[in-house]
Write an enzyme that holds these catalytic residues in place. Structure first.
Site, PDB file in Angstrom:
ATOM      1  N   ASP A 144       6.611   2.065   4.731  1.00  0.00           N
ATOM      2  CA  ASP A 144       6.194   2.031   3.331  1.00  0.00           C
ATOM      3  C   ASP A 144       6.433   3.434   2.777  1.00  0.00           C
ATOM      4  O   ASP A 144       5.673   4.362   3.072  1.00  0.00           O
ATOM      5  CB  ASP A 144       4.717   1.623   3.252  1.00  0.00           C
ATOM      6  CG  ASP A 144       4.188   1.676   1.823  1.00  0.00           C
ATOM      7  OD1 ASP A 144       4.898   2.188   0.947  1.00  0.00           O
ATOM      8  OD2 ASP A 144       3.047   1.221   1.611  1.00  0.00           O
ATOM      9  N   LYS A 153       7.086   5.135  -9.121  1.00  0.00           N
ATOM     10  CA  LYS A 153       6.375   6.275  -8.516  1.00  0.00           C
ATOM     11  C   LYS A 153       7.320   7.464  -8.313  1.00  0.00           C
ATOM     12  O   LYS A 153       6.892   8.526  -7.874  1.00  0.00           O
ATOM     13  CB  LYS A 153       5.763   5.867  -7.176  1.00  0.00           C
ATOM     14  CG  LYS A 153       4.615   4.863  -7.339  1.00  0.00           C
ATOM     15  CD  LYS A 153       3.985   4.566  -6.006  1.00  0.00           C
ATOM     16  CE  LYS A 153       3.068   3.365  -6.055  1.00  0.00           C
ATOM     17  NZ  LYS A 153       1.836   3.600  -6.819  1.00  0.00           N
ATOM     18  N   GLN A 196       5.066   6.447  -1.478  1.00  0.00           N
ATOM     19  CA  GLN A 196       4.698   7.810  -1.887  1.00  0.00           C
ATOM     20  C   GLN A 196       5.730   8.835  -1.446  1.00  0.00           C
ATOM     21  O   GLN A 196       5.974   9.811  -2.156  1.00  0.00           O
ATOM     22  CB  GLN A 196       3.316   8.184  -1.317  1.00  0.00           C
ATOM     23  CG  GLN A 196       2.173   7.354  -1.878  1.00  0.00           C
ATOM     24  CD  GLN A 196       1.998   7.493  -3.386  1.00  0.00           C
ATOM     25  OE1 GLN A 196       2.428   8.479  -3.990  1.00  0.00           O
ATOM     26  NE2 GLN A 196       1.386   6.500  -4.014  1.00  0.00           N
ATOM     27  N   CYS A 221      -6.714   1.024  -3.338  1.00  0.00           N
ATOM     28  CA  CYS A 221      -6.056  -0.079  -2.607  1.00  0.00           C
ATOM     29  C   CYS A 221      -5.915   0.271  -1.127  1.00  0.00           C
ATOM     30  O   CYS A 221      -4.913  -0.091  -0.490  1.00  0.00           O
ATOM     31  CB  CYS A 221      -4.692  -0.417  -3.198  1.00  0.00           C
ATOM     32  SG  CYS A 221      -4.775  -0.976  -4.888  1.00  0.00           S
ATOM     33  N   HIS A 279      -1.965   1.146   2.459  1.00  0.00           N
ATOM     34  CA  HIS A 279      -2.236   0.540   1.156  1.00  0.00           C
ATOM     35  C   HIS A 279      -2.332  -0.966   1.385  1.00  0.00           C
ATOM     36  O   HIS A 279      -1.652  -1.508   2.257  1.00  0.00           O
ATOM     37  CB  HIS A 279      -1.052   0.877   0.239  1.00  0.00           C
ATOM     38  CG  HIS A 279      -1.209   0.481  -1.185  1.00  0.00           C
ATOM     39  ND1 HIS A 279      -1.059  -0.810  -1.610  1.00  0.00           N
ATOM     40  CD2 HIS A 279      -1.492   1.207  -2.303  1.00  0.00           C
ATOM     41  CE1 HIS A 279      -1.228  -0.868  -2.921  1.00  0.00           C
ATOM     42  NE2 HIS A 279      -1.501   0.354  -3.362  1.00  0.00           N
TER      43      HIS A 279
HETATM   44  N1  PLP Z   1       2.209   1.503  -0.765  1.00  0.00           N
HETATM   45  C1  PLP Z   1       1.716   2.692  -1.137  1.00  0.00           C
HETATM   46  C2  PLP Z   1       1.584   3.772  -0.096  1.00  0.00           C
HETATM   47  C3  PLP Z   1       1.344   2.917  -2.452  1.00  0.00           C
HETATM   48  O1  PLP Z   1       0.862   4.107  -2.821  1.00  0.00           O
HETATM   49  C4  PLP Z   1       1.488   1.864  -3.400  1.00  0.00           C
HETATM   50  C5  PLP Z   1       1.034   2.040  -4.788  1.00  0.00           C
HETATM   51  O2  PLP Z   1       0.143   2.807  -5.067  1.00  0.00           O
HETATM   52  C6  PLP Z   1       2.036   0.653  -2.969  1.00  0.00           C
HETATM   53  C7  PLP Z   1       2.376   0.510  -1.644  1.00  0.00           C
HETATM   54  C8  PLP Z   1       2.266  -0.466  -3.929  1.00  0.00           C
HETATM   55  O3  PLP Z   1       3.254  -0.091  -4.851  1.00  0.00           O
HETATM   56  P1  PLP Z   1       3.584  -0.963  -6.134  1.00  0.00           P
HETATM   57  O4  PLP Z   1       2.277  -1.147  -6.856  1.00  0.00           O
HETATM   58  O5  PLP Z   1       4.552  -0.130  -6.903  1.00  0.00           O
HETATM   59  O6  PLP Z   1       4.156  -2.248  -5.664  1.00  0.00           O
END
Ligand code: PLP
Length: 425
Positions: free
Chosen positions: A207, A233, A210, A375, A130
């Site tokens: 990260d 999430k 998910q 993203c 992401h």
């Molecule tokens: N990393 C992953 C794998 C994500 O799916 C997301 C959000 O979709 C993020 C980071 C960013 O998360 P946030 O928008 O809650 O900061």
């Protein structure tokens, strides 16, 4: 207080949609909304909304600030939330700092570890990342004269062993990878990645944005040095999240945000910091959000994360099987029968129809999916697409929801064909 809990609904959802006020309002299930955008944000169970409400009604004061009774209650509520969130991811409370989400935590990690990077050093990331786990590393690597190297996934979206051996070596200082791809839903071999990184003397950042909503996550067992995840999430409130730092690794991390609450002593010409996690929590915390996030963690624990994983995986396989059988659909990532571990996220396109148009056609049938690059532009480009549709399930999703969305995909293709015919007439 309404309890979350494992009471499978007659429709086959793991948690009845009626327990989620928005879904109840939308009459999810019977011809109502099919919400398949849980990877963007999950809907919130009543127990989470009630926990946030109760904090403001009975405990609201600035935590770690006031000597008065309410200040103590707010501090206790925040620290109890930290214990619950830490337990949920297999960590200890003093290894968890609250943040506003994964993006915030990953920026704190990139800037906080940037001091380790020297010219010629490398940060290894996967091509599945992401942007939130990519742009901060691209930024700090550039500032330090370091390089970002990519672990390239196979067709199923999983990073193979050979890639780990190729991209992680003596120049690697940091390996930053997602546990579960937000586009393809595949689970990465993080134990293997952690081993390779540690053999190379590098830190590992996971990260888990998910994974925490889909899988049992035990950060101690995974051996990661740092991790980031979002409350919203995993059925918690927006604007919440956490940064995990392994006890032995936390001291390598400098603070990005500076101000009240994170300093031990301040002088005219200097200051000293508190230890982790306080050092990363400058300013007034989102205590009500943290309490809501803890309620979400307890809600998921009550459902049992093994059951949550099995539920999402079964729905993803059903969706993938339906799409694979449809000549008009193109499926990305793991197929329906692959042995690889996966979560309730499926990426697809409708042939001859742009992802955005397809998602709008689904929306007309009250099926909410997301379309775009999610993203993750480098990954979507690697898949040979500009945009893909993504269906992502939650604990409130049922087989009936998946079947309705498959019907809507078929209808989207028909809509496009009708549009073309009428344009030609
Ligand atoms: N990393 C992953 C794998 C994500 O799916 C997301 C959000 O979709 C993020 C980071 C960013 O998360 P946030 O928008 O809650 O900061």
């Amino acid at each position: 207080m309404t309890q979350g809990g494992a009471h499978p609904s007659p429709s086959g959802a793991l948690a009845p949609p009626e327990g989620f006020p928005l879904l109840a309002h939308e009459a999810a299930g019977e011809g109502g909304l099919v919400y398949l955008d849980s990877a963007a944000t999950t809907q919130k169970p009543a127990c989470v909304l009630e926990a946030v409400d109760a904090f403001y009604r009975t405990n609201n004061a600035n935590p770690h600030r006031g000597a008065h009774r309410l200040g103590g209650a707010a501090t206790e509520a925040l620290e109890a939330a930290r214990r619950d969130v830490a337990r949920f991811v297999g960590a200890d409370a003093d290894e968890v700092a609250f943040t506003s989400g994964t993006t915030c935590a990953l920026n704190q990690l990139a800037y906080g570890l940037a001091g380790l990077l020297r010219p010629g050093d490398e940060v290894a990331v996967s091509l599945l990342e992401h942007h939130s786990n990519l742009v901060p590393w691209l930024t700090v690597a550039k500032l330090a004269g370091a390089k970002v190297r990519y672990l390239v996934p196979d067709r199923q979206g999983r990073v193979p062993d050979g890639e780990i051996d190729r991209a992680v070596g003596s120049r690697t200082r940091i390996v930053a990878v997602s546990h579960v791809s937000n586009v393809l839903g595949c689970v990465q071999p993080v134990e293997r990645i952690v081993r390779a990184a540690h053999d190379a003397g590098a830190f590992v950042v996971l990260d888990c944005a998910q994974s925490v909503a889909h899988l049992p996550v035990d950060l101690h067992a995974l051996g990661a040095d740092f991790a980031a995840f979002s409350g919203h999430k995993m059925y918690g409130p927006m604007g919440t999240g956490a940064l995990y730092a392994r006890r032995g690794a936390a001291s390598a991390l400098g603070p990005l945000l500076r101000g009240g609450g994170m300093v031990e002593a301040v002088f005219e010409q200097g200051f000293t910091f508190k230890g982790f996690p306080a050092v990363l929590e400058a300013g007034t915390p989102n205590a009500a959000g943290a309490v809501g996030m803890a309620a979400a963690a307890r809600f998921l624990e009550a459902l049992d994360m093994e059951a949550v994983h099995a539920h999402g995986e079964a729905l993803a396989r059903r969706m993938a099987a339906g799409l694979a059988a449809m000549p008009s659909a193109r499926l990305y990532g793991p197929g329906p029968d692959g042995a690889e571990e996966r979560c309730g996220i499926v990426a697809f396109n409708v042939r001859g129809v742009g992802a955005d148009l397809a998602a709008r056609a689904l929306d007309r049938r009250n099926v909410a999916v997301r379309a775009g690059a999610h993203c993750a532009q480098p990954l979507v480009r690697h898949l040979g697409a500009e945009a893909v549709c993504r269906a992502s399930t939650g604990v409130y999703t049922s087989e009936r929801d998946v079947d309705r969305s498959l019907g809507a995909v078929e209808a989207a293709r028909q809509d496009a064909a009708n549009l073309m015919t009428s344009a030609m007439l």
